[in-house]
Design a protein around this motif. Structure first.
Motif, short mmCIF file in Angstrom:
data_model
loop_
_atom_site.label_atom_id
_atom_site.label_comp_id
_atom_site.label_asym_id
_atom_site.label_seq_id
_atom_site.Cartn_x
_atom_site.Cartn_y
_atom_site.Cartn_z
N ASP A 99 -7.69 -19.93 -6.71
CA ASP A 99 -8.91 -20.01 -7.06
C ASP A 99 -9.66 -20.10 -5.88
N ASN A 100 -10.94 -19.59 -5.87
CA ASN A 100 -12.00 -19.62 -4.60
C ASN A 100 -11.31 -19.26 -3.25
N GLU A 102 -11.91 -16.67 -1.51
CA GLU A 102 -12.91 -16.39 -0.63
C GLU A 102 -13.52 -17.43 0.25
N LYS A 103 -13.45 -18.76 -0.40
CA LYS A 103 -14.30 -19.93 0.17
C LYS A 103 -13.18 -20.92 0.73
N ASN A 104 -11.96 -20.40 0.96
CA ASN A 104 -11.02 -21.18 1.75
C ASN A 104 -11.33 -21.19 3.26
N LYS A 105 -11.08 -22.43 3.68
CA LYS A 105 -11.36 -22.64 5.06
C LYS A 105 -10.65 -21.90 6.23
N LYS A 108 -11.63 -18.19 5.75
CA LYS A 108 -12.93 -17.77 6.63
C LYS A 108 -12.66 -17.79 8.03
N TYR A 112 -13.53 -14.92 10.50
CA TYR A 112 -14.40 -15.02 11.63
C TYR A 112 -13.84 -14.55 12.87
N ASP B 43 -22.39 -12.18 -11.62
CA ASP B 43 -21.99 -13.02 -10.60
C ASP B 43 -20.54 -13.13 -10.34
N ASP B 47 -18.55 -12.26 -6.89
CA ASP B 47 -17.22 -13.03 -6.17
C ASP B 47 -16.17 -12.12 -6.07
N ALA B 50 -16.62 -10.28 -2.98
CA ALA B 50 -16.55 -11.17 -1.79
C ALA B 50 -14.84 -11.17 -1.56
N CYS B 54 -12.36 -9.76 1.60
CA CYS B 54 -11.54 -10.77 2.35
C CYS B 54 -9.92 -10.40 2.11
#
Lengths: 185, 178
Positions: A99-100, A102-105, A108, A112, B43, B47, B50, B54
């Motif tokens: 889950d999430n 794309e928000k994983n450190k 990211k 970068y 939304d 997501d 995004a 990635c």
């Protein structure tokens, strides 16, 4: 090794490492021109033109055309399917387990570094492409074609002008074709 | 089975009617998936986008795979992916056959020369757009120029440069203490 197997291996790798969508496949396709005689740098410019003027994601269109160039219709199918296979597997795994994502450190952090690198890679590929596209063969060897350079500069200026900024690439490609015919380039 | 076919057809339509992938496909995806079919909320679609950016591969295809998987599991993901790539396979193959036969035609030859110049201009524009998006600070610009230099002047494989940049990203973020 059979050519279809080679296509599978090469395009699977491209699908796995081309990060940033369609244009990101360009540097990899350029690598292929050095490794195999499937298509030349010159063919690549035609591939880009075709891919931009046909419906569908550009990366997919380029893979189909490149595979077709290498091994006909079966080649187009194999290279396109191999290009999407890695991302299909990865997305299944992400959708099931992460889950999430794309928000994983770490994700990211990786991006970068990768994002600007991809810009550098594509810029290098475009430079190579321009060398192949703007030089013409003459009896005295290959030399820079001044008419093509002038046409390129005019087109670049027009497509960045305020009024015509949002025109679709297809229109520019058509205009280029017309200019080529009219001026017998 | 019916729903798998529906997934295939919806993405076939999206792939066949949109020129260009990536973000140019977003309005079409929104229309088909959010407004017409109401399979996903807006939304969520953003997501998925995004995530599609990635993950390796073609962004629009990644979104298709994700939506298909969310609706009908692995088979759904496969159906929507195949739907998205089918129009390209058909149209580009036909065009390739056509072009191969007319390559030696003089007029087509002149047209292709003109197109070459346009493709160069278009690709320079792509690089400028990418640079605007990815040059967010001095470190990013530095990475881009190093990679550009290595790609132009050395035979280092592209894959290696991508992997090295990813590792560099992790190290830089560690050093920055994030």
């Amino acid at each position: 090794m059979h050519i279809l197997l080679k296509l599978f291996i090469e395009f699977f790798q491209i699908g796995l490492f081309a990060i940033g969508g369609g244009p990101a496949t360009l540097p990899f396709l350029m690598d292929l021109t050095e490794k195999y005689d499937w298509f030349t740098m010159e063919d690549l410019t035609n591939m880009i033109a075709i891919s931009e003027s046909t419906p569908g994601p550009i990366g997919i269109n380029m893979a189909t055309y490149a595979g077709f160039h290498a091994a006909g219709f079966p080649g187009g199918i194999v290279s396109t399917l191999s290009l999407v296979l890695p991302s299909v597997i990865i997305i299944f795994l992400i959708a099931k387990f992460l889950d999430n994502f794309e928000k994983n450190k770490t994700v990211k952090a990786v991006f970068y570094g990768v994002r600007p690198a991809v810009t550098g890679l594509i810029a290098a590929a475009v430079l190579g492409l321009m060398q192949a596209a703007l030089y013409v063969e003459t009896p005295e060897g290959s030399r820079l074609s001044i008419p093509l350079v002038i046409l390129g500069i005019i087109m670049f200026g027009l497509m960045n002008s305020k009024k015509m900024k949002n025109l679709h690439p297809v229109i520019w490609i058509m205009a280029g074709a017309m200019a080529g015919i009219v001026f017998q380039l | 089975m019916k729903e798998l076919w529906e997934l295939y057809m919806v993405f076939f339509r999206i792939g066949g009617l949109t020129f260009g992938g990536g973000l140019t496909m977003l309005p079409m995806l929104k229309y088909e998936l959010v407004e017409k079919k109401q399979w996903v909320k807006e939304d969520n679609l953003l997501d998925y986008y995004a995530i599609g950016q990635c993950t390796p591969g073609i962004i629009a295809v990644n979104v298709a795979t994700f939506v298909g998987y969310k609706r009908k599991g692995i088979l759904g993901g496969i159906s929507s992916t195949l739907g998205m790539i089918s129009p390209s396979l058909i149209i580009v193959s036909i065009l390739a056959i056509f072009l191969q036969q007319f390559m030696d035609n003089k007029i087509i030859g002149h047209a292709l020369m003109g197109i070459k110049a346009v493709v160069c201009a278009l690709m320079i524009n792509t690089v400028i757009t990418l640079a605007k998006k990815s040059f967010i600070n001095a470190i990013c610009i530095f990475i881009a120029f190093i990679v550009f230099g290595l790609a132009v002047f050395t035979p280092v494989p592209t894959i290696l440069l991508v992997v090295a940049a990813g590792i560099a990203g992790i190290i830089i973020k560690k050093l920055e203490g994030e």
